[in-house]
Design a protein around this motif. Structure first.
Motif, PDB file in Angstrom:
ATOM      1  N   THR A  42       7.224  64.771  19.761  1.00 23.97           N
ATOM      2  CA  THR A  42       6.027  65.593  19.870  1.00 23.97           C
ATOM      3  C   THR A  42       5.936  66.448  18.609  1.00 23.97           C
ATOM      4  O   THR A  42       6.960  66.844  18.042  1.00 23.97           O
ATOM      5  N   THR A  43       4.712  66.713  18.173  1.00 23.13           N
ATOM      6  CA  THR A  43       4.526  67.491  16.951  1.00 23.13           C
ATOM      7  C   THR A  43       3.478  68.573  17.161  1.00 23.13           C
ATOM      8  O   THR A  43       2.597  68.447  18.001  1.00 23.13           O
ATOM      9  N   MET A  44       3.624  69.607  16.365  1.00 21.20           N
ATOM     10  CA  MET A  44       2.668  70.705  16.367  1.00 21.20           C
ATOM     11  C   MET A  44       2.592  71.239  14.945  1.00 21.20           C
ATOM     12  O   MET A  44       3.626  71.497  14.330  1.00 21.20           O
ATOM     13  N   ALA A  45       1.401  71.362  14.415  1.00 19.11           N
ATOM     14  CA  ALA A  45       1.217  71.969  13.097  1.00 19.11           C
ATOM     15  C   ALA A  45       0.739  73.399  13.289  1.00 19.11           C
ATOM     16  O   ALA A  45      -0.215  73.647  14.013  1.00 19.11           O
ATOM     17  N   ILE A  78       8.781  68.763  17.111  1.00 20.92           N
ATOM     18  CA  ILE A  78       8.737  69.077  15.685  1.00 20.92           C
ATOM     19  C   ILE A  78       7.575  70.032  15.413  1.00 20.92           C
ATOM     20  O   ILE A  78       6.447  69.760  15.795  1.00 20.92           O
ATOM     21  N   VAL A  79       7.870  71.148  14.765  1.00 26.82           N
ATOM     22  CA  VAL A  79       6.850  72.121  14.378  1.00 26.82           C
ATOM     23  C   VAL A  79       6.757  72.128  12.860  1.00 26.82           C
ATOM     24  O   VAL A  79       7.757  72.325  12.168  1.00 26.82           O
ATOM     25  N   LEU A  80       5.561  71.872  12.364  1.00 31.30           N
ATOM     26  CA  LEU A  80       5.300  71.919  10.934  1.00 31.30           C
ATOM     27  C   LEU A  80       4.677  73.259  10.601  1.00 31.30           C
ATOM     28  O   LEU A  80       3.676  73.654  11.221  1.00 31.30           O
ATOM     29  N   LEU A  81       5.270  73.964   9.663  1.00 35.95           N
ATOM     30  CA  LEU A  81       4.738  75.241   9.196  1.00 35.95           C
ATOM     31  C   LEU A  81       4.016  74.970   7.886  1.00 35.95           C
ATOM     32  O   LEU A  81       4.637  74.773   6.847  1.00 35.95           O
ATOM     33  N   GLU A  82       2.691  74.936   7.966  1.00 38.50           N
ATOM     34  CA  GLU A  82       1.875  74.606   6.802  1.00 38.50           C
ATOM     35  C   GLU A  82       1.466  75.881   6.082  1.00 38.50           C
ATOM     36  O   GLU A  82       0.859  76.767   6.670  1.00 38.50           O
ATOM     37  N   GLY A  83       1.772  75.942   4.787  1.00 38.53           N
ATOM     38  CA  GLY A  83       1.522  77.150   4.022  1.00 38.53           C
ATOM     39  C   GLY A  83       0.432  77.054   2.980  1.00 38.53           C
ATOM     40  O   GLY A  83       0.272  77.971   2.186  1.00 38.53           O
ATOM     41  N   SER A  84      -0.318  75.973   2.962  1.00 34.24           N
ATOM     42  CA  SER A  84      -1.344  75.829   1.940  1.00 34.24           C
ATOM     43  C   SER A  84      -2.615  76.596   2.301  1.00 34.24           C
ATOM     44  O   SER A  84      -3.090  76.517   3.427  1.00 34.24           O
ATOM     45  N   PRO A  85      -3.193  77.303   1.329  1.00 30.51           N
ATOM     46  CA  PRO A  85      -4.473  77.943   1.582  1.00 30.51           C
ATOM     47  C   PRO A  85      -5.634  76.947   1.610  1.00 30.51           C
ATOM     48  O   PRO A  85      -6.734  77.301   1.988  1.00 30.51           O
ATOM     49  N   HIS A  86      -5.381  75.698   1.236  1.00 24.11           N
ATOM     50  CA  HIS A  86      -6.403  74.641   1.258  1.00 24.11           C
ATOM     51  C   HIS A  86      -6.259  73.847   2.548  1.00 24.11           C
ATOM     52  O   HIS A  86      -5.292  73.116   2.733  1.00 24.11           O
TER      53      HIS A  86
END
Length: 182
Positions: free
Chosen positions: A33-36, A3-11
């Motif tokens: 398995t995960t990856m941010a 699982i790949v998390l695409l994080e878009g927050s500037p914080h």
């Protein structure tokens, strides 16, 4: 499942990041398995819509930026989770820029049978605040043949106002734990 998390927050440590981290713990507890990937920190140019469409379906882009990092992470995924606070009825510009670059390899994505989910936070509490973002996400999932695994939409959440033992944390953990095997 990877699982790949695409994080878009500037914080860096905002509410959406907190919920994404808890989701990852839940998924990892089930053997995934995960990856941010912090797309807000990647150096990505907006898609230019090149007149020659050099990239269409092949994954190559003429721009010299962090595109290869994003592409490799996405293509290695069995599931993508889009993580964003709501900014003016939609996702952050940083996440939208990353998604626009999917144009480079949308044919490959359509054939890959990827699962997807959305984790979103918003300060507002009304029903309308998430509706446009969810519609965009669902349209994207349909277009790319993603199997939609659901949305965790947290309303009434400020930048860093996710209590460690609150309902949202329990929902994020349960969301990650409920994922099926690959």
């Amino acid at each position: 499942m990877h699982i790949v998390l695409l994080e878009g927050s500037p914080h860096r440590n905002g509410a959406s990041h907190t919920l994404a981290s808890v989701f990852m713990r839940g998924a990892q507890a089930q053997g995934h398995t995960t990856m941010a990937l912090d797309v807000a920190r990647l150096h990505l140019h907006p898609c230019r819509g090149c007149p020659l469409h050099v990239c269409t379906g092949h994954g190559d882009c003429i721009q010299k930026d962090d595109w290869p990092v994003l592409r490799a992470a996405v293509m290695a995924a069995d599931m993508l989770v889009f993580v964003t606070p709501v900014y003016f009825y939609g996702m952050t510009a940083q996440l939208k820029t990353a998604l626009d670059r999917f144009h480079c390899f949308n044919r490959a994505l359509k054939e890959k049978n990827i699962r997807s989910a959305l984790i979103a936070t918003a300060c507002r509490t009304d029903d309308e605040v998430m509706s446009y973002l969810c519609a965009l996400y669902q349209g994207l999932a349909r277009y790319l043949n993603f199997e939609d695994m659901g949305c965790l939409c947290a309303r009434g959440v400020g930048y860093d106002s996710v209590p460690e033992d609150g309902d949202l944390v329990h929902r994020a953990l349960a969301f990650g734990k409920a994922l099926p095997e690959a």
